[in-house]
Motif scaffolding. Structure first.
Motif, mmCIF file in Angstrom:
data_model
loop_
_atom_site.group_PDB
_atom_site.id
_atom_site.type_symbol
_atom_site.label_atom_id
_atom_site.label_comp_id
_atom_site.label_asym_id
_atom_site.label_seq_id
_atom_site.Cartn_x
_atom_site.Cartn_y
_atom_site.Cartn_z
ATOM 1 N N HIS A 177 0.838 -1.210 0.000
ATOM 2 C CA HIS A 177 0.000 0.000 0.000
ATOM 3 C C HIS A 177 0.870 1.256 0.000
ATOM 4 C CE1 HIS A 177 -3.872 -1.841 0.196
ATOM 5 N NE2 HIS A 177 -3.749 -2.332 1.422
ATOM 6 N N ALA A 178 1.918 1.227 0.825
ATOM 7 C CA ALA A 178 2.794 2.410 0.922
ATOM 8 C C ALA A 178 3.453 2.690 -0.427
ATOM 9 C CB ALA A 178 3.845 2.192 2.007
ATOM 10 N N ASP A 179 3.915 1.637 -1.072
ATOM 11 C CA ASP A 179 4.558 1.829 -2.386
ATOM 12 C C ASP A 179 3.561 2.329 -3.422
ATOM 13 O OD1 ASP A 179 6.879 1.005 -1.304
ATOM 14 O OD2 ASP A 179 7.079 -0.849 -2.436
ATOM 15 N N GLN A 180 2.294 1.948 -3.225
ATOM 16 C CA GLN A 180 1.255 2.403 -4.163
ATOM 17 C C GLN A 180 0.774 3.814 -3.838
ATOM 18 O OE1 GLN A 180 -1.574 -0.977 -3.944
ATOM 19 N NE2 GLN A 180 -1.086 -1.342 -6.108
ATOM 20 N N GLY A 181 1.263 4.357 -2.734
ATOM 21 C CA GLY A 181 0.865 5.708 -2.357
ATOM 22 C C GLY A 181 -0.437 5.763 -1.575
ATOM 23 N N ASP A 182 -0.969 4.591 -1.212
ATOM 24 C CA ASP A 182 -2.203 4.551 -0.418
ATOM 25 C C ASP A 182 -1.792 4.579 1.058
ATOM 26 O OD1 ASP A 182 -4.677 4.218 0.658
ATOM 27 O OD2 ASP A 182 -5.238 2.501 -0.574
ATOM 28 N N LEU A 183 -1.472 5.772 1.527
ATOM 29 C CA LEU A 183 -0.842 5.910 2.841
ATOM 30 C C LEU A 183 -1.747 5.476 3.987
ATOM 31 C CD1 LEU A 183 1.062 9.307 2.383
ATOM 32 C CD2 LEU A 183 1.842 6.987 1.932
ATOM 33 N N GLN A 184 -3.023 5.841 3.912
ATOM 34 C CA GLN A 184 -3.895 5.497 5.035
ATOM 35 C C GLN A 184 -4.095 3.986 5.132
ATOM 36 O OE1 GLN A 184 -4.681 7.752 7.352
ATOM 37 N NE2 GLN A 184 -5.270 5.916 8.479
ATOM 38 N N ALA A 185 -4.236 3.334 3.976
ATOM 39 C CA ALA A 185 -4.393 1.868 3.990
ATOM 40 C C ALA A 185 -3.145 1.215 4.579
ATOM 41 C CB ALA A 185 -4.652 1.360 2.568
ATOM 42 N N ALA A 186 -1.981 1.763 4.221
ATOM 43 C CA ALA A 186 -0.729 1.215 4.763
ATOM 44 C C ALA A 186 -0.701 1.394 6.284
ATOM 45 C CB ALA A 186 0.459 1.927 4.124
ATOM 46 N N PHE A 187 -1.089 2.584 6.721
ATOM 47 C CA PHE A 187 -1.090 2.854 8.168
ATOM 48 C C PHE A 187 -2.016 1.873 8.893
ATOM 49 C CE2 PHE A 187 -2.270 4.932 12.086
ATOM 50 C CZ PHE A 187 -1.100 5.564 12.494
ATOM 51 N N TRP B 236 -0.449 -1.567 9.214
ATOM 52 C CA TRP B 236 0.585 -1.623 10.253
ATOM 53 C C TRP B 236 -0.052 -1.531 11.647
ATOM 54 C CZ3 TRP B 236 3.801 1.458 6.379
ATOM 55 C CH2 TRP B 236 4.774 0.635 5.807
ATOM 56 N N ASP B 237 -1.130 -0.802 11.729
ATOM 57 C CA ASP B 237 -1.853 -0.729 13.002
ATOM 58 C C ASP B 237 -2.361 -2.128 13.393
ATOM 59 O OD1 ASP B 237 -2.966 0.735 15.177
ATOM 60 O OD2 ASP B 237 -4.936 0.507 14.248
ATOM 61 N N MET B 238 -2.806 -2.879 12.375
ATOM 62 C CA MET B 238 -3.267 -4.253 12.622
ATOM 63 C C MET B 238 -2.106 -5.128 13.099
ATOM 64 S SD MET B 238 -5.644 -6.444 12.725
ATOM 65 C CE MET B 238 -7.058 -5.771 11.846
ATOM 66 N N ARG C 29 -1.577 -4.590 16.654
ATOM 67 C CA ARG C 29 -2.600 -5.247 17.494
ATOM 68 C C ARG C 29 -2.253 -6.719 17.698
ATOM 69 N NH1 ARG C 29 -7.644 -2.069 17.212
ATOM 70 N NH2 ARG C 29 -7.145 -0.294 15.905
ATOM 71 N N LEU C 30 -1.701 -7.319 16.636
ATOM 72 C CA LEU C 30 -1.354 -8.737 16.711
ATOM 73 C C LEU C 30 -0.053 -8.953 17.481
ATOM 74 C CD1 LEU C 30 -2.206 -9.646 12.998
ATOM 75 C CD2 LEU C 30 -3.440 -10.439 15.019
ATOM 76 N N VAL C 31 0.905 -8.066 17.264
ATOM 77 C CA VAL C 31 2.216 -8.180 17.931
ATOM 78 C C VAL C 31 2.575 -6.825 18.537
ATOM 79 C CG1 VAL C 31 4.634 -8.838 17.661
ATOM 80 C CG2 VAL C 31 2.913 -9.826 16.141
ATOM 81 N N PRO C 32 2.110 -6.574 19.761
ATOM 82 C CA PRO C 32 2.432 -5.284 20.381
ATOM 83 C C PRO C 32 3.944 -5.049 20.412
ATOM 84 C CG PRO C 32 0.784 -6.460 21.654
ATOM 85 C CD PRO C 32 1.258 -7.417 20.611
ATOM 86 N N GLY C 33 4.354 -3.852 20.023
ATOM 87 C CA GLY C 33 5.779 -3.520 20.027
ATOM 88 C C GLY C 33 6.510 -3.924 18.762
ATOM 89 N N HIS C 34 5.778 -4.383 17.739
ATOM 90 C CA HIS C 34 6.398 -4.784 16.462
ATOM 91 C C HIS C 34 7.132 -3.564 15.865
ATOM 92 C CE1 HIS C 34 6.791 -6.060 12.278
ATOM 93 N NE2 HIS C 34 6.433 -7.289 12.621
ATOM 94 N N LYS D 135 7.811 1.595 12.786
ATOM 95 C CA LYS D 135 8.609 2.382 11.845
ATOM 96 C C LYS D 135 7.786 2.733 10.599
ATOM 97 C CE LYS D 135 12.868 0.870 11.023
ATOM 98 N NZ LYS D 135 13.947 -0.146 10.853
ATOM 99 N N GLY D 136 7.007 1.761 10.148
ATOM 100 C CA GLY D 136 6.162 2.005 8.980
ATOM 101 C C GLY D 136 5.147 3.105 9.241
#
Lengths: 115, 276
Positions: B62-72, B75-77, B80-85, B90-91
């Motif tokens: 998503h980030a490479d495609q410029g879809d910044l919110q989808a990328a965010f 990464w937020d997900m 949620r799955l791995v706190p502190g990832h 960084k993403g």
């Protein structure tokens, strides 16, 4: 087998993070001499780098910026550096972590030696 | 690299539930085949919805495609799955930086630094702080010049110039003045935009990921190009900064960062980028 370009290419490839160095024909992107690490496709690197450099030169000239010297493309995991003239282009492919300042100095020196 | 694609594709064909979709999507992304990479990653996620690496991979695409919110969001997900990832933090910081939300970017990077000793993170924090410190680059919408040609004027010296181009090389903001004082931005923009197409082709074939900047030295100027922030009309475009040949390259890079931040503010806060 060594060519007049071999010492220049060897010096460039000794720089930390440099994966390939090539002397390429500016007109058609054909490799004249190269020093490649295993896994590098020299002919492809040569063609792409020469094409990019040629485009930058033409664009700069068309934009009235005059002749082009050193060029650097920075990507996610690597760098492509080039410098050249009408006939040949010197190309370096390096890791992202490579010291581009040192590579630039070495390439400027090499370009002078090849001129 | 074609061999890798074949290898992972074959493995995925043999066992559709395998995790081979992860290296396959990553390889396709690095080759610049972003639509295909997204399909592979999305299908993989359908089978492995709780796999953090799969969400991380989709976020990168998503980030490479410029879809910044989808990328965010992806990464937020992951977080949620791995706190502190660390990769996810960084993403997310990278996205906030791209969006000009520098305080959030710095906060996220500080958070990541608490989980690892990664010198890249320290360097990223320095970059964000440099950009934040440049108060002129981050201005409120009320302080932005009403004339787009003047967007970068206050962050550049007299012998420096910058412009924001759309994907066709047309000028969205900024100017380029020739030695005789004419604004030749349209001419220069049209010519330089072709370089980014060539860069895209080169990085795709060399498998070195998305291009971030091009710098070249000419007789009359030293020029730096970067992909424009992925907002509305600027998506797929370029930011061009040029200065006199004597300008140190490190300074030019910093100017480019400042112009990116200014462009992001302008696009996101004025509604031109479709964000307001």
């Amino acid at each position: 087998m060594s060519s007049p370009f071999t010492p220049v290419l060897d010096a460039l490839t000794r720089q930390r993070g440099v994966r390939a160095s090539l002397v390429v024909s500016a007109a058609d992107g054909i490799t004249i001499d190269s020093n490649l690490q295993i896994g590098q496709d020299g002919s492809r690197v040569a063609a792409l780098a020469a094409s990019l450099y040629r485009k930058a030169r033409k664009s700069a000239a068309a934009a009235g910026l005059g002749g082009t010297g050193f060029m650097q493309l920075e990507a996610e995991t690597g760098r492509l550096c080039a410098i050249g003239g009408e006939e040949i282009v010197l190309v370096v492919v390096a890791d992202r972590s490579a010291n581009v300042g040192l590579i630039r100095v070495e390439m400027l020196r090499a370009a002078e030696a090849l001129a | 690299m074609a061999d890798e694609v074949r290898l992972w594709s074959d493995e995925l064909a043999r066992d559709p539930s395998s995790l081979a979709f992860l290296p396959l999507a990553d390889t396709l992304r690095r080759q610049g085949q972003l639509d295909l990479a997204r399909k592979v990653a999305t299908r993989g996620l359908e089978r492995h919805p709780h796999n953090p690496d799969a969400h991380d991979q989709l976020a990168r695409i998503h980030a490479d495609q410029g879809d910044l919110q989808a990328a965010f969001d992806e990464w937020d997900m992951v977080l949620r799955l791995v706190p502190g990832h660390v990769g996810a933090i960084k993403g997310m910081a990278f996205i906030r930086f791209q969006q000009g939300r520098l305080e959030e970017a710095e906060r996220l990077l500080m958070q990541a630094q608490g989980h690892t000793e990664d010198s890249d993170i320290s360097a990223a924090i320095d970059t964000v702080r440099r950009s934040s410190g440049v108060s002129t680059a981050q201005v409120s919408v009320a302080d932005l010049p009403s004339d787009p040609h003047l967007l970068f004027t206050d962050i550049l010296a007299n012998d420096q110039t910058a412009m924001l181009l759309d994907k066709d090389g047309l000028v969205l903001a900024g100017a380029y003045y020739s030695a005789d004082g004419r604004n030749v931005a349209e001419d220069v923009g049209a010519n330089l935009s072709g370089v980014s197409d060539e860069a895209l082709r080169a990085t795709k074939h060399l498998g070195i990921g998305a291009w971030r900047s091009i710098l070249f030295e000419t007789e009359a100027a030293v020029v730096s190009l970067s992909p424009a922030p992925a907002y509305g009309p600027a998506a797929g475009g370029l930011i061009v900064v040029a200065a006199t040949p004597s300008t140190p390259l490190g300074l030019l890079r910093r100017l480019l960062d400042r112009c990116i931040a200014r462009s992001t503010t302008w696009l996101s806060q004025t509604g031109i980028g479709g964000g307001a």
